[in-house]
Design a protein around this motif. Sequence first.
Motif, PDB file in Angstrom:
ATOM      1  N   ALA A  22       0.836  -1.208   0.000  1.00  0.00           N
ATOM      2  CA  ALA A  22       0.000   0.000   0.000  1.00  0.00           C
ATOM      3  C   ALA A  22       0.868   1.254   0.000  1.00  0.00           C
ATOM      4  O   ALA A  22       0.614   2.197  -0.761  1.00  0.00           O
ATOM      5  CB  ALA A  22      -0.930  -0.004   1.209  1.00  0.00           C
ATOM      6  N   HIS A  27      -0.602   4.758  -0.952  1.00  0.00           N
ATOM      7  CA  HIS A  27      -1.753   4.708  -0.049  1.00  0.00           C
ATOM      8  C   HIS A  27      -1.248   4.604   1.381  1.00  0.00           C
ATOM      9  O   HIS A  27      -0.608   3.623   1.738  1.00  0.00           O
ATOM     10  CB  HIS A  27      -2.649   3.506  -0.371  1.00  0.00           C
ATOM     11  N   MET A  30      -2.877   1.999   5.317  1.00  0.00           N
ATOM     12  CA  MET A  30      -2.433   0.817   6.050  1.00  0.00           C
ATOM     13  C   MET A  30      -1.454   1.229   7.155  1.00  0.00           C
ATOM     14  O   MET A  30      -1.474   0.665   8.245  1.00  0.00           O
ATOM     15  CB  MET A  30      -1.803  -0.222   5.126  1.00  0.00           C
ATOM     16  N   GLY A  58      -6.417  -8.647   2.185  1.00  0.00           N
ATOM     17  CA  GLY A  58      -7.141  -7.397   2.358  1.00  0.00           C
ATOM     18  C   GLY A  58      -7.583  -7.194   3.786  1.00  0.00           C
ATOM     19  O   GLY A  58      -7.625  -8.135   4.582  1.00  0.00           O
ATOM     20  N   ARG A  78     -10.169   2.291   6.115  1.00  0.00           N
ATOM     21  CA  ARG A  78      -8.959   1.467   6.063  1.00  0.00           C
ATOM     22  C   ARG A  78      -9.143   0.211   5.206  1.00  0.00           C
ATOM     23  O   ARG A  78      -8.602  -0.832   5.500  1.00  0.00           O
ATOM     24  CB  ARG A  78      -8.471   1.081   7.456  1.00  0.00           C
ATOM     25  N   TYR A  80      -8.351  -1.930   2.157  1.00  0.00           N
ATOM     26  CA  TYR A  80      -7.261  -2.113   1.186  1.00  0.00           C
ATOM     27  C   TYR A  80      -7.202  -3.574   0.783  1.00  0.00           C
ATOM     28  O   TYR A  80      -7.334  -4.468   1.625  1.00  0.00           O
ATOM     29  CB  TYR A  80      -5.909  -1.699   1.773  1.00  0.00           C
TER      30      TYR A  80
END
Length: 142
Positions: A22, A27, A30, A58, A78, A80
């Motif tokens: 991530a 991103h 995480m 995930g 959150r 992902y």
Amino acid sequence: MVQLVRIADELPIGFEDLRAEADAEGHRHMSRLAQDMAATPEMFTALLAAFEGGELVGVGGLTVEPQASSGEAYRMRRLYVAQRARRSGVARAIANALLSEALNLTRLVTVHAGNPGAERFWEALGFDAVAGRPWTHEFRNI
């Protein structure tokens, strides 16, 4: 087949790999999840891990909406999914499980979509885009 497991006190084995992926994609949620779990794990009403073939692919969580102005609301956050597991229903499985749990607690569920792909994902799940709110999309169970 995806298996969803509730996360209680600590992040599952494989989380650091998911976090690194991530982060590499830009991103940061995480990394924020790791900080949240270290500081205030009780903030999550639900936190789910998704596994395929025994591998973590995930995660996604549910918290009280911190900026709800009227009534109680919950926020899905959150979320992902590892790149190798995208477009296989993992995100949908996590989101639907969290949404089902949230709708047992409230009539309003919010999300903050960070990009156009996320917007399309949430809208496909029945969330409506909203303006002038601290969130981008909401699901109302009327």
